[in-house]
Design a protein around this motif. Sequence first.
Motif, PDB file in Angstrom:
ATOM      1  N   MET A   1     -30.482   5.637  28.275  1.00  0.00           N
ATOM      2  CA  MET A   1     -30.808   6.096  29.606  1.00  0.00           C
ATOM      3  C   MET A   1     -31.777   7.290  29.500  1.00  0.00           C
ATOM      4  N   GLN A   2     -32.832   7.190  30.267  1.00  0.00           N
ATOM      5  CA  GLN A   2     -33.880   8.205  30.197  1.00  0.00           C
ATOM      6  C   GLN A   2     -33.787   9.115  31.408  1.00  0.00           C
ATOM      7  N   ASN A   3     -33.918  10.409  31.218  1.00  0.00           N
ATOM      8  CA  ASN A   3     -33.876  11.379  32.321  1.00  0.00           C
ATOM      9  C   ASN A   3     -35.227  11.404  33.034  1.00  0.00           C
ATOM     10  N   LYS A   4     -35.160  11.533  34.361  1.00  0.00           N
ATOM     11  CA  LYS A   4     -36.398  11.634  35.134  1.00  0.00           C
ATOM     12  C   LYS A   4     -36.941  13.054  35.049  1.00  0.00           C
ATOM     13  N   CYS A   5     -38.236  13.149  35.097  1.00  0.00           N
ATOM     14  CA  CYS A   5     -38.905  14.456  35.079  1.00  0.00           C
ATOM     15  C   CYS A   5     -38.764  15.100  36.460  1.00  0.00           C
ATOM     16  N   THR A   6     -38.375  16.357  36.491  1.00  0.00           N
ATOM     17  CA  THR A   6     -38.194  17.066  37.759  1.00  0.00           C
ATOM     18  C   THR A   6     -39.144  18.260  37.874  1.00  0.00           C
ATOM     19  N   LYS A   7     -40.228  18.228  37.135  1.00  0.00           N
ATOM     20  CA  LYS A   7     -41.159  19.348  37.128  1.00  0.00           C
ATOM     21  C   LYS A   7     -42.194  19.294  38.246  1.00  0.00           C
ATOM     22  N   TYR A   8     -42.311  18.180  38.960  1.00  0.00           N
ATOM     23  CA  TYR A   8     -43.405  18.015  39.925  1.00  0.00           C
ATOM     24  C   TYR A   8     -43.363  19.086  41.017  1.00  0.00           C
ATOM     25  N   GLU A   9     -42.203  19.300  41.598  1.00  0.00           N
ATOM     26  CA  GLU A   9     -42.103  20.264  42.696  1.00  0.00           C
ATOM     27  C   GLU A   9     -42.465  21.667  42.238  1.00  0.00           C
ATOM     28  N   ALA A  10     -41.971  22.059  41.071  1.00  0.00           N
ATOM     29  CA  ALA A  10     -42.273  23.402  40.552  1.00  0.00           C
ATOM     30  C   ALA A  10     -43.756  23.539  40.231  1.00  0.00           C
ATOM     31  N   LEU A  11     -44.334  22.533  39.625  1.00  0.00           N
ATOM     32  CA  LEU A  11     -45.764  22.599  39.298  1.00  0.00           C
ATOM     33  C   LEU A  11     -46.617  22.584  40.565  1.00  0.00           C
ATOM     34  N   PHE A  12     -46.219  21.785  41.543  1.00  0.00           N
ATOM     35  CA  PHE A  12     -46.979  21.698  42.795  1.00  0.00           C
ATOM     36  C   PHE A  12     -46.940  23.026  43.541  1.00  0.00           C
ATOM     37  N   THR A  13     -45.791  23.672  43.512  1.00  0.00           N
ATOM     38  CA  THR A  13     -45.610  24.900  44.283  1.00  0.00           C
ATOM     39  C   THR A  13     -46.165  26.128  43.559  1.00  0.00           C
ATOM     40  N   PHE A  14     -45.869  26.260  42.264  1.00  0.00           N
ATOM     41  CA  PHE A  14     -46.129  27.531  41.595  1.00  0.00           C
ATOM     42  C   PHE A  14     -47.306  27.540  40.623  1.00  0.00           C
ATOM     43  N   SER A  15     -47.771  26.412  40.157  1.00  0.00           N
ATOM     44  CA  SER A  15     -48.860  26.435  39.174  1.00  0.00           C
ATOM     45  C   SER A  15     -50.197  26.102  39.838  1.00  0.00           C
ATOM     46  N   ASP A  16     -51.248  26.213  39.042  1.00  0.00           N
ATOM     47  CA  ASP A  16     -52.568  25.887  39.578  1.00  0.00           C
ATOM     48  C   ASP A  16     -52.797  24.370  39.527  1.00  0.00           C
ATOM     49  N   GLU A  17     -53.858  23.943  40.173  1.00  0.00           N
ATOM     50  CA  GLU A  17     -54.128  22.504  40.308  1.00  0.00           C
ATOM     51  C   GLU A  17     -54.453  21.848  38.963  1.00  0.00           C
ATOM     52  N   LYS A  18     -55.098  22.580  38.094  1.00  0.00           N
ATOM     53  CA  LYS A  18     -55.474  22.030  36.776  1.00  0.00           C
ATOM     54  C   LYS A  18     -54.227  21.669  35.965  1.00  0.00           C
ATOM     55  N   THR A  19     -53.242  22.536  35.958  1.00  0.00           N
ATOM     56  CA  THR A  19     -52.002  22.281  35.228  1.00  0.00           C
ATOM     57  C   THR A  19     -51.270  21.089  35.821  1.00  0.00           C
ATOM     58  N   LEU A  20     -51.255  21.006  37.128  1.00  0.00           N
ATOM     59  CA  LEU A  20     -50.588  19.883  37.803  1.00  0.00           C
ATOM     60  C   LEU A  20     -51.254  18.560  37.446  1.00  0.00           C
ATOM     61  N   ILE A  21     -52.570  18.503  37.476  1.00  0.00           N
ATOM     62  CA  ILE A  21     -53.295  17.270  37.151  1.00  0.00           C
ATOM     63  C   ILE A  21     -53.051  16.864  35.701  1.00  0.00           C
ATOM     64  N   GLU A  22     -53.042  17.832  34.797  1.00  0.00           N
ATOM     65  CA  GLU A  22     -52.777  17.534  33.376  1.00  0.00           C
ATOM     66  C   GLU A  22     -51.379  16.913  33.211  1.00  0.00           C
ATOM     67  N   HIS A  23     -50.400  17.480  33.920  1.00  0.00           N
ATOM     68  CA  HIS A  23     -49.033  16.963  33.812  1.00  0.00           C
ATOM     69  C   HIS A  23     -48.928  15.564  34.436  1.00  0.00           C
ATOM     70  N   ILE A  24     -49.608  15.338  35.548  1.00  0.00           N
ATOM     71  CA  ILE A  24     -49.556  14.032  36.216  1.00  0.00           C
ATOM     72  C   ILE A  24     -50.151  12.944  35.320  1.00  0.00           C
ATOM     73  N   LYS A  25     -51.178  13.275  34.553  1.00  0.00           N
ATOM     74  CA  LYS A  25     -51.796  12.294  33.641  1.00  0.00           C
ATOM     75  C   LYS A  25     -50.821  11.837  32.552  1.00  0.00           C
ATOM     76  N   ASN A  26     -49.945  12.739  32.127  1.00  0.00           N
ATOM     77  CA  ASN A  26     -49.039  12.442  31.018  1.00  0.00           C
ATOM     78  C   ASN A  26     -47.664  11.955  31.457  1.00  0.00           C
ATOM     79  N   CYS A  27     -47.257  12.192  32.700  1.00  0.00           N
ATOM     80  CA  CYS A  27     -45.888  11.894  33.138  1.00  0.00           C
ATOM     81  C   CYS A  27     -45.898  10.810  34.223  1.00  0.00           C
ATOM     82  N   PRO A  28     -45.311   9.630  33.969  1.00  0.00           N
ATOM     83  CA  PRO A  28     -45.320   8.562  34.989  1.00  0.00           C
ATOM     84  C   PRO A  28     -44.434   8.876  36.198  1.00  0.00           C
TER      85      PRO A  28
END
Length: 114
Positions: A1-28
Amino acid sequence: MQNKCTKYEALFTFSDEKTLIEHIKNCPDCKAEHEKMLEVSELIQEAKPYFVERRKKVAKFKIACAICAMILSGTTLGVINLNTDISDTIRYGTTLSAEDLGLPVDSYGLLMVE
């Protein structure tokens, strides 16, 4: 069983757009969440003109009501101030009597009946 990534909300709210886009490319998981957010954003943008138009109509209605109230009150106060018959007989705390109304009265101030 694989855990779902829960970083999207934190990255969307607190990080810059570049970091969010990099994470979205790597995380389905976050990529799917981002696509849902884009769909919701498109729906909001589609409904936005309706609410803007409605807000404008309400504002126009309020302005029209305010103008009507000002015209009505200005006319009423102008008539009372310019018409000395009304302004002399009507004062705060006084009442009109039968004599003020021009009706025939006796010495006690009661209406005369013939």
